[in-house]
Design a protein around this motif. Structure first.
Motif: not given
Length: 344
Positions: A76, A125, A129, A158, A162, A204-205, A209, A236
């Motif tokens: 991350s 981050y 994550s 997320c 988020y 992105s996350f 992952t 990523t």
């Protein structure tokens, strides 16, 4: 390289209450009680504390034989340092004509890179994550569905966790988007760019992952775990570019782009919700981190929302409420079928 403070950056930072010409080039430190809003030091405590808690948890998982959590924590940060500098200083990388000036953070207690990068964003981050991965892992998403479906579920988690933060930040002037940037910041849902909602808050996350699980959690042969972790973080950002191709086909047509991004967001909700809702795999024991931090994070954001004033541009309250509801349901599912907690 000089610190850039062009007309757009100057206007956005002055709207936040400071002058981007008057900044420390490397690091600045200020007292928490001098910050622009009382929520700001509490936000820092919530996120930085979460990152430390996540690291302790990741180390315990590593000692128990599972390297994924620790690899994800460090990957991350690699992803952060690959993606954030070009966003703050696109002119340093020859991207100013491609992206323009996108946004600026307000001044927090500890700030880096000419007051563009707060410490709490660095901590966000790995904390976030880990929050999403641990929720999906604890609900049996990876055990029952595999790395790809589990990562899609992470993208969904997320999104809902988020966006309760993302829709609130501009209102409390934690940061401000550049409204004059028609390249990146439009179309927007209320004050929040839809590209940020999709590409950063989910794609992105989810991609990070998946890469970490496949690279760091697989065979021990080949490159070192540290190298695999770095590779996952570096790879990523290209996944975000790929996911952004459909909307980019309609450059110049904000309405069409909004529909494309909206459909992609809906797919994240539908796919992620279905994966978690229909999973019947046996769940692993729950860690202290997953039992405590996601609820504390969501509760803290709820308090901030209740205290929100009319300072900056408002985010979408209906969308934030939908995300609160979905995140709450994820926690209900977690606690309703809780197993005996593991030591870590």
């Amino acid at each position: 390289m000089s610190v850039a403070c062009g007309p757009d950056a100057d206007a956005v930072t002055r709207g936040l209450g400071f002058d981007c010409h008057d900044v420390a080039p490397v690091v600045s430190v200020r007292f928490p009680w001098t910050l622009a809003h009382w929520t700001m030091p509490l936000l820092e405590l919530l996120v930085v504390g979460g990152a430390v808690f996540a690291l302790v948890h990741a180390v315990r998982r590593y000692r128990a034989g599972d390297p994924v959590n620790l690899a994800l924590w460090w990957a991350s940060l690699v992803y952060l340092f690959v993606t954030e500098p070009p966003l703050y200083f696109p002119e340093w990388f020859g991207l100013d004509r491609l992206y323009g000036f996108i946004f600026a953070h307000n001044r927090f207690t500890v700030q880096f890179m000419a007051d563009r990068l707060p410490l709490y964003i660095v901590a966000f981050y790995p904390a976030f994550s880990q929050l999403a991965y641990e929720l999906v892992r604890s609900l049996g998403g990876f055990r029952g569905r595999g790395p790809l479906a589990g990562s899609v579920a992470v993208a969904f988690v997320c999104q809902v966790f988020y966006e309760v933060f993302d829709q609130l930040g501009p209102r409390l002037k934690w940061w401000a988007w550049n409204p004059g940037n028609r390249i990146v910041n439009h179309p927007a849902l209320a004050s929040v760019p839809m590209t940020s909602m999709l590409l950063f808050a989910s794609v992105s996350f989810g991609a990070l992952t998946y890469l970490v699980v496949r690279l760091a959690g697989g065979s021990r042969r080949g490159p070192s775990p540290a190298l695999r972790t770095v590779v996952a973080g570096v790879l990523t950002p290209p996944t975000m570019a790929i996911a952004g191709i459909p909307s980019s086909l309609f450059d110049g047509n904000s309405t069409a782009q909004a529909w494309v991004l909206g459909v992609e967001l809906a797919l994240v909700w539908l796919a992620g919700g279905w994966i978690l809702g229909t999973n019947r795999a046996e769940r692993p024991p729950q860690s202290a981190f997953v039992r405590v931090y996601p609820a504390v994070y969501l509760g803290g954001l709820a308090v901030f929302w209740l205290a929100a004033d009319d300072g900056g541009p408002a985010g979408s309250v209906p969308y934030a409420l939908a995300c609160f509801a979905a995140a709450g349901l994820v926690l209900v599912a977690l606690y309703r079928k809780a197993r005996v907690p593991a030591p870590g």
